[in-house]
Design an enzyme around this catalytic site. Sequence first.
Site, PDB file in Angstrom:
ATOM      1  N   ASP A  91       0.848  -1.193   0.000  1.00  0.00           N
ATOM      2  CA  ASP A  91       0.000   0.000   0.000  1.00  0.00           C
ATOM      3  C   ASP A  91       0.884   1.244   0.000  1.00  0.00           C
ATOM      4  O   ASP A  91       1.918   1.255  -0.667  1.00  0.00           O
ATOM      5  CB  ASP A  91      -0.930  -0.034   1.226  1.00  0.00           C
ATOM      6  CG  ASP A  91      -2.273   0.646   0.961  1.00  0.00           C
ATOM      7  OD1 ASP A  91      -2.271   1.881   0.817  1.00  0.00           O
ATOM      8  OD2 ASP A  91      -3.308  -0.046   0.912  1.00  0.00           O
ATOM      9  N   HIS A 138      -3.556   5.826   3.593  1.00  0.00           N
ATOM     10  CA  HIS A 138      -4.349   4.633   3.277  1.00  0.00           C
ATOM     11  C   HIS A 138      -3.742   3.354   3.840  1.00  0.00           C
ATOM     12  O   HIS A 138      -4.441   2.518   4.427  1.00  0.00           O
ATOM     13  CB  HIS A 138      -4.518   4.523   1.758  1.00  0.00           C
ATOM     14  CG  HIS A 138      -5.541   3.531   1.325  1.00  0.00           C
ATOM     15  ND1 HIS A 138      -5.212   2.261   0.919  1.00  0.00           N
ATOM     16  CD2 HIS A 138      -6.886   3.621   1.234  1.00  0.00           C
ATOM     17  CE1 HIS A 138      -6.317   1.612   0.580  1.00  0.00           C
ATOM     18  NE2 HIS A 138      -7.348   2.415   0.768  1.00  0.00           N
ATOM     19  N   SER A 177     -11.043  -1.946  -0.503  1.00  0.00           N
ATOM     20  CA  SER A 177      -9.713  -1.902   0.116  1.00  0.00           C
ATOM     21  C   SER A 177      -9.793  -2.295   1.584  1.00  0.00           C
ATOM     22  O   SER A 177      -8.946  -3.037   2.084  1.00  0.00           O
ATOM     23  CB  SER A 177      -9.089  -0.511  -0.038  1.00  0.00           C
ATOM     24  OG  SER A 177      -9.933   0.484   0.497  1.00  0.00           O
TER      25      SER A 177
END
Length: 297
Positions: free
Chosen positions: A65, A98, A284
Amino acid sequence: GARKSGGQGGSGLRTWFDQQTCQQGSTQIYSPSAKEKSVLASSIIDLEPAHKLSQGGKVSIAVVDSGVAASPAFNGATIEAGYDATGGGNARADNEGHGTAVASIIAGQANAAGAIRGVAPRANIIPVKVVDALPRDQANAEADTYPAASIQSLANGIDWAANNPSVDIITISGSIPTSDPRVEAAVANAVAKNKVVVAAAGNVEKQRGTQTTPASPDPKANLRYPAAYPGVIGVTAIDPTGAVPEGAVLHSPAVDLAAPGMNVVVANGTTGVCLASTQAPATSYATAYVAGAAALV
C-alpha cells in the site's frame, strides 16, 4: 448512518485517503455512540470467539500500500521496517494515510489509545510501500486504482514480499484496470511460493464523487488486477446490511469473498482515529478484513 468523525467543519484540515470524513492531521479519536456501534464494519464480524483461539501470532502479513506510519492504534503491535518500492527509503512513512488505515484494520490494538480491535492484533505487519501519494485529479485511494507510474513499484513490492521467506500473507488493497505482465509475474511468483495473496476486486469510483466510468453491465469488463489473477483471493465489500451494492463495488468473476467495507474505524495517520467509508463500502478495507481473518486460520 454513522456520524462523521471529529475534526470536521471549520477545522481547516483537508480530507485525504478517505476523501469523505478522515482529515489529515486531526487528533480526534472517533468514539461511536451505542446506536452507531450496530452499523460499524467491526460489528458484522464477531471477533471475540475467534480471538480465544487465535489472534494471528507468528503470522506475518505484507501490507502492499502507501506505507504504514506509527499510530496510537498500533501501541503494542509488531510492525517491521518493511520495504519501500517507491525509492523513498522509508516504508514507515505514509503520505497518503491509506496503508496505515488498512494495517490498523488488521493489527489495531483494542487496549491502545485508538482502541481499534484489529482482526489479527498479534500478527506481524510488514509494510510494503508501492505508492507515495495518489494524484487528486486521477483517483483517490478509495477508488483503489494505482496510477500508471506506480505499476512498476507495485510489481516490485509484490515480488519483494514473495521472495521474503518470513511473509505468510500478502494483502493488496489497490488494483489496476488492465492486466500488466510485471504485476502478473510478481503475483505468480508469490502464489508459487505458497503465499496467501488477497486483493481488492475494485470499487465503482463514481460513488465517491469522481467523474469516472461507471461499472460495466458485463462482469468480465469489471475485472481488476491483481485480484483476477489465478491463485489470488479477490475481495468485494458489503454494507452494514450484508448487501453488495452494485452502485458501489464492481461485480466480476474475480470476486471470491465478501467482507465488511463500510463505516470502518481506522487509524488516521499518526495522530488519531477516524470513521472511514461512510458513504459506500470500499473493497480496500474489506481486503484487510480478509487478510486478517486468514492470519487467524
